[in-house]
Write an enzyme that holds these catalytic residues in place. Structure first.
Site, PDB file in Angstrom:
ATOM      1  N   TYR A 202      25.154  -0.005  64.441  1.00  7.91           N
ATOM      2  CA  TYR A 202      26.439   0.415  65.002  1.00  7.91           C
ATOM      3  C   TYR A 202      27.073   1.483  64.118  1.00  7.91           C
ATOM      4  CZ  TYR A 202      31.500   0.172  65.696  1.00  7.91           C
ATOM      5  OH  TYR A 202      32.808   0.494  65.879  1.00  7.91           O
TER       6      TYR A 202
HETATM    7  C1  UGA Z   1      35.040  -4.786  63.225  1.00  5.09           C
HETATM    8  C2  UGA Z   1      34.746  -4.360  64.675  1.00  5.09           C
HETATM    9  O1  UGA Z   1      34.057  -5.370  65.389  1.00  5.09           O
HETATM   10  C3  UGA Z   1      33.968  -3.101  64.769  1.00  5.09           C
HETATM   11  O2  UGA Z   1      33.899  -2.657  66.117  1.00  5.09           O
HETATM   12  C4  UGA Z   1      34.637  -2.083  63.904  1.00  5.09           C
HETATM   13  O3  UGA Z   1      34.028  -0.869  63.973  1.00  5.09           O
HETATM   14  C5  UGA Z   1      34.668  -2.595  62.492  1.00  5.09           C
HETATM   15  O4  UGA Z   1      35.519  -3.748  62.473  1.00  5.09           O
HETATM   16  C6  UGA Z   1      35.204  -1.586  61.526  1.00  5.09           C
HETATM   17  O5  UGA Z   1      36.186  -1.808  60.853  1.00  5.09           O
HETATM   18  O6  UGA Z   1      34.584  -0.528  61.428  1.00  5.09           O
HETATM   19  P1  UGA Z   1      34.075  -6.619  61.646  1.00  5.09           P
HETATM   20  O7  UGA Z   1      34.669  -6.252  60.348  1.00  5.09           O
HETATM   21  O8  UGA Z   1      32.752  -7.298  61.652  1.00  5.09           O
HETATM   22  O9  UGA Z   1      33.910  -5.358  62.616  1.00  5.09           O
HETATM   23  O10 UGA Z   1      35.197  -7.454  62.417  1.00  5.09           O
HETATM   24  P2  UGA Z   1      35.389  -8.986  62.797  1.00  5.09           P
HETATM   25  O11 UGA Z   1      34.611  -9.329  64.012  1.00  5.09           O
HETATM   26  O12 UGA Z   1      36.860  -9.181  62.885  1.00  5.09           O
HETATM   27  O13 UGA Z   1      34.773  -9.807  61.586  1.00  5.09           O
HETATM   28  C7  UGA Z   1      35.416  -9.911  60.333  1.00  5.09           C
HETATM   29  C8  UGA Z   1      34.615 -10.858  59.475  1.00  5.09           C
HETATM   30  O14 UGA Z   1      34.669 -12.175  60.036  1.00  5.09           O
HETATM   31  C9  UGA Z   1      33.139 -10.511  59.361  1.00  5.09           C
HETATM   32  O15 UGA Z   1      32.722 -10.705  58.039  1.00  5.09           O
HETATM   33  C10 UGA Z   1      32.448 -11.485  60.288  1.00  5.09           C
HETATM   34  O16 UGA Z   1      31.142 -11.832  59.886  1.00  5.09           O
HETATM   35  C11 UGA Z   1      33.368 -12.688  60.206  1.00  5.09           C
HETATM   36  N1  UGA Z   1      33.329 -13.494  61.445  1.00  5.09           N
HETATM   37  C12 UGA Z   1      33.499 -12.916  62.653  1.00  5.09           C
HETATM   38  C13 UGA Z   1      33.120 -14.854  61.347  1.00  5.09           C
HETATM   39  O17 UGA Z   1      32.935 -15.421  60.246  1.00  5.09           O
HETATM   40  N2  UGA Z   1      33.114 -15.604  62.501  1.00  5.09           N
HETATM   41  C14 UGA Z   1      33.308 -15.034  63.724  1.00  5.09           C
HETATM   42  O18 UGA Z   1      33.296 -15.777  64.735  1.00  5.09           O
HETATM   43  C15 UGA Z   1      33.505 -13.664  63.812  1.00  5.09           C
END
Ligand code: UGA
Length: 317
Positions: free
Chosen positions: A147
């Site tokens: 991504y």
């Molecule tokens: C997010 C967005 O999904 C992307 O589209 C975006 O581009 C990205 O931010 C960015 O800043 O560039 P992410 O940081 O993975 O990605 O966002 P979250 O889905 O809010 O996850 C945050 C953290 O929580 C991650 O470490 C993930 O592994 C964790 N998480 C997420 C969990 O532990 N459980 C979940 O059910 C979902």
């Protein structure tokens, strides 16, 4: 003004703000089924306004010069999101929606006598596990997920078309955006909904991964500034909440807000998940006078109110 991805989380919040500012807005969105399209439809229903026209279409198969005729600013938020799903066969969708669609927009802009400005929604994921923190825009990008590779490729395209064809592009690197309306696959919506419904919360990895979370109204404010204020063509800015919070800290705040214990289902770290994001936001503060106004707790409280109001179990649960 044209907003691509107008039915999505950030896109629909941006359209609401632009309409409140008195702008005439065209929204385009293909309503993909990455998550339940009925959520996108209800985002659109809430935007009903005489100054808003919605077009359901895919950028890759649209007559873009016609669509862009008379448009002064394009806010390009359409894309295939989601770090964790970008591996394997799904990658083609990321190439089409994130790279090819951006290239088509830029080509169409180049063909116009008076091309609009383009604000491109880039991502903190272009940094991967960054070389230093807080990470400035000049840090070398090394995405950790497919991504992130596609978001970076499109950012490079914006820069190239600015350099060689004089297009006015601005790329904003959004850091994990949250708030009312957040996508259902993202952490906060999943955590808060599970907390409200007393179902297990999936936690990937140790929970010690850190994010510079950003409230959606702050993001929208930065996007509007990038589309309307003096800013150099081809420029790139970080946009972040300016804090560093681990997922475990977030869960502590959620526990406090719902005032009961949480059921945690521990899973392996997700492939492509970075250990830490954290932005240096001095450039956008200096050039666009932007700074975040929401802290994590007040933002989470607003998102919890939205989750409660939209829960199948009804408000106040
Ligand atoms: C997010 C967005 O999904 C992307 O589209 C975006 O581009 C990205 O931010 C960015 O800043 O560039 P992410 O940081 O993975 O990605 O966002 P979250 O889905 O809010 O996850 C945050 C953290 O929580 C991650 O470490 C993930 O592994 C964790 N998480 C997420 C969990 O532990 N459980 C979940 O059910 C979902």
């Amino acid at each position: 003004m044209l907003v691509t991805g107008a039915a999505g989380f950030i896109g629909s919040t941006l359209v609401r703000r632009l309409l409140a500012d008195g702008q005439v807005v065209i929204g385009i969105d293909s309503l993909t089924d990455y998550y339940d399209p009925s959520l996108k439809r209800s985002n659109l229903d809430a935007l009903s306004h005489p100054a808003f026209t919605f077009l359901r279409a895919d950028i890759n198969s649209s007559n873009l010069p016609e669509l862009l005729d008379g448009v002064d600013v394009v806010f390009h938020l359409a894309g295939q999101p989601g770090v964790r799903r970008s591996w394997g066969e799904e990658f083609q969708e990321y190439i089409d929606a994130n790279i090819a669609a951006t290239q088509k927009l830029l080509e169409a802009m180049r063909s116009l006598p008076r091309p609009p400005r383009l604000v491109y929604a880039s991502s903190s994921s272009i940094y991967g596990d960054a070389e230093s923190y807080p990470t400035g825009e000049t840090a070398s990008p090394r995405p950790r997920s497919p991504y992130g590779v596609t978001k970076l490729a499109a950012e490079h395209l914006c820069r190239l078309y600015a350099a060689d064809f004089g297009l006015h592009t601005v790329s904003l690197r959004f850091f994990t955006v949250y708030g009312p309306g957040q996508r259902p696959d993202m952490a906060f919506t999943r955590f808060l909904r599970a907390a409200v419904e007393a179902t297990p919360i999936t936690l990937y990895g140790t929970g010690e991964q850190v994010r510079d979370f950003t409230y959606v109204d702050d993001i929208v404010d930065a996007v509007v500034r990038a589309g309307t204020l003096e800013v150099a063509a081809g420029s790139v800015y970080n946009v972040s909440g300016g804090g560093s919070h681990s997922v475990n800290e977030v869960l502590d705040v959620v526990r406090r807000l719902v005032d009961h214990d949480l059921v945690i289902d521990r899973q392996a770290r997700a492939a492509g998940d970075v250990l830490r994001t954290g932005a240096d936001i001095s450039a956008i503060t200096r050039d666009l006078g932007w700074r975040p106004r929401f802290d994590l707790e007040s933002g989470l409280r607003a998102q919890l109110a939205w989750v409660r109001a939209t829960s199948v179990a009804g408000p106040g649960v």
